[in-house]
Design an enzyme around this catalytic site. Structure first.
Site, short mmCIF file in Angstrom:
data_model
loop_
_atom_site.label_atom_id
_atom_site.label_comp_id
_atom_site.label_asym_id
_atom_site.label_seq_id
_atom_site.Cartn_x
_atom_site.Cartn_y
_atom_site.Cartn_z
N SER A 27 0.82 -1.21 0.00
CA SER A 27 0.00 0.00 0.00
C SER A 27 0.85 1.26 0.00
O SER A 27 0.74 2.11 -0.89
CB SER A 27 -0.93 -0.01 1.22
OG SER A 27 -1.65 1.21 1.31
N LEU A 84 7.96 -8.02 10.35
CA LEU A 84 8.95 -8.57 9.42
C LEU A 84 10.23 -7.75 9.37
O LEU A 84 11.27 -8.22 8.91
CB LEU A 84 8.35 -8.65 8.01
CG LEU A 84 7.10 -9.51 7.82
CD1 LEU A 84 6.69 -9.51 6.35
CD2 LEU A 84 7.34 -10.94 8.31
N HIS A 107 6.88 4.23 10.34
CA HIS A 107 6.34 4.02 11.68
C HIS A 107 7.52 3.72 12.59
O HIS A 107 8.46 3.01 12.20
CB HIS A 107 5.35 2.85 11.67
CG HIS A 107 4.72 2.54 12.99
ND1 HIS A 107 4.35 3.51 13.90
CD2 HIS A 107 4.38 1.34 13.57
CE1 HIS A 107 3.81 2.94 14.97
NE2 HIS A 107 3.83 1.62 14.79
N GLY A 133 -1.97 4.14 1.33
CA GLY A 133 -1.16 4.37 0.14
C GLY A 133 -1.94 4.79 -1.09
O GLY A 133 -1.51 5.66 -1.84
N ASP A 190 0.20 6.36 17.87
CA ASP A 190 -0.34 5.48 16.84
C ASP A 190 -0.90 4.20 17.46
O ASP A 190 -2.02 3.78 17.16
CB ASP A 190 0.74 5.15 15.82
CG ASP A 190 0.23 4.33 14.66
OD1 ASP A 190 -0.33 4.91 13.73
OD2 ASP A 190 0.40 3.10 14.68
N GLU A 194 -4.96 3.01 17.77
CA GLU A 194 -5.43 1.72 17.26
C GLU A 194 -6.13 0.90 18.34
O GLU A 194 -7.19 0.31 18.10
CB GLU A 194 -4.25 0.92 16.71
CG GLU A 194 -3.65 1.50 15.44
CD GLU A 194 -2.33 0.83 15.06
OE1 GLU A 194 -1.86 1.08 13.94
OE2 GLU A 194 -1.78 0.07 15.88
N GLU A 226 -28.17 -0.84 13.21
CA GLU A 226 -28.08 0.32 14.11
C GLU A 226 -26.70 0.46 14.76
O GLU A 226 -26.26 1.58 15.04
CB GLU A 226 -29.15 0.21 15.21
CG GLU A 226 -30.58 0.23 14.69
CD GLU A 226 -30.88 1.45 13.85
OE1 GLU A 226 -30.29 2.52 14.09
OE2 GLU A 226 -31.72 1.34 12.92
N SER A 251 -30.03 14.34 13.35
CA SER A 251 -31.24 14.96 13.90
C SER A 251 -30.97 15.52 15.29
O SER A 251 -30.03 15.12 15.98
CB SER A 251 -32.36 13.92 13.99
OG SER A 251 -32.08 12.96 15.00
#
Length: 336
Positions: A27, A84, A107, A133, A190, A194, A226, A251
């Protein structure tokens, strides 16, 4: 308040004559590589053999193994999944780094939690677009941009900040604005977002609402609509203009219900629990647990994922989505 940099602040792009290796072509990888190339950067892609290799080739890039790409590059941007990165870094990137190179991340997890330990003679910084991305690429192609964060962890050359801003400018982020942060702040906020809100908090809230209605005797299909389906409508309004825009758009009955009932659902005890989540991120408890889970083959991860996928809200949702062909997942469920 964060300091923000724009195109006008990047008077000299110090990376234009450097070779950039993008490690990963998912990405973010494809967006970074293509944006940089369109802005005149010398870009190569580092990958292991597979579909991404073929895709990068089709897109016109010179593709090498990770080690080969790292060896010839001045700037190495690692855009692989967090879990990884340490193995790939140790085996294929670290042996090929040279003094004065730049090691870049989107990151800060692995650097902040000492899973990747860069040598002292390279610059280390992050550039993190605040969007997926495909959006980074599309907005760039349209003349716009997604804002980004940048941070310098290690300034071996004395110009790491200039390099980080040049990279951010290369992917187009300075068109929108680049906010200065630190590896610690980017990583911890971050992870907290999450866990407490975007993924963990929302899924727990949605399931609790669904279960409350079903336990009270309401039809699961209505509970799904809902508590889950209509969530997108509300989130889109907040995304476009904040809480104020959402409250303006719904509303008056819904807005009053927001005011009188929301604080009874998310209470001070909830905030205290959020504080505990944050503390476990800050002291490394979460990171150590996730690293150990991954190294063990993810037994709890997979078991929990399988259990969650069979929750009644998922069973009902699959049936209802068959009635709505306009609802299509961006990523095929079950790919992980």
């Amino acid at each position: 308040m964060a300091k923000v940099y724009y195109e006008k602040d990047v008077t000299v792009n110090v990376l234009k004559e450097k070779k950039v290796a993008i490690i990963g072509y998912g990405s973010q990888g494809h967006a970074h590589a293509q944006n940089l190339r369109d802005n005149g950067f010398d870009v190569v892609v580092g990958l292991r053999k597979g579909k991404s290799w073929d895709k990068a080739k089709e897109d016109g890039f010179s593709v090498y193994t990770v080690a080969e790409a790292a060896k010839q590059a001045d700037v190495v941007m690692i855009l692989l999944p967090d879990e990884l990165q340490p193995e790939v870094y140790e085996a294929e990137i670290a042996p090929n780094l040279q003094a004065g190179n730049s090691l870049v991340f989107a990151h800060g997890f692995n650097v902040h939690f000492d899973q990747v330990k860069p040598p002292a003679n390279v610059d280390v910084f992050l550039v993190a677009p605040k969007g997926p991305g495909h959006l980074v690429r599309r907005t760039f192609s349209e003349g716009g941009a997604v804002p980004a964060l940048f941070a310098v962890y290690q300034d071996a050359t004395g110009v790491a900040t200039e390099k980080a801003l040049s990279y951010a400018d290369g992917i187009g982020a300075t068109r929108a604005g680049v906010l200065e942060t630190t590896f610690k702040e980017e990583t911890e906020t971050d992870l907290f977002g999450e866990q407490a809100v975007l993924c963990g908090g929302v899924t727990a809230l949605v399931k609790a609402g669904f279960e409350t209605l079903v336990d009270a005797g309401y039809q699961p299909e209505l509970a799904y609509f809902e508590c889950l389906h209509e969530l997108k409508l509300i989130v889109d309004l907040m995304y476009e203009g904040g809480l104020e825009n959402m409250r303006y758009s719904v509303s008056d009955t819904a807005q009053w219900g927001d005011f009188v009932s929301g604080p009874r659902v998310v209470t001070e005890d909830t905030k205290k629990a959020m504080g505990t989540v944050l503390a476990e991120i800050q002291d490394g408890t979460f990171a150590r647990g996730w690293i150990a889970e991954h190294k063990a083959g993810r037994p709890n991860f997979h078991a929990t994922n399988e259990k969650e996928n069979e929750h009644e809200i998922e069973v009902v949702g699959r049936k209802l989505r068959e009635m709505m062909p306009f609802v299509q997942p961006r990523v095929k469920v079950g790919m992980k």
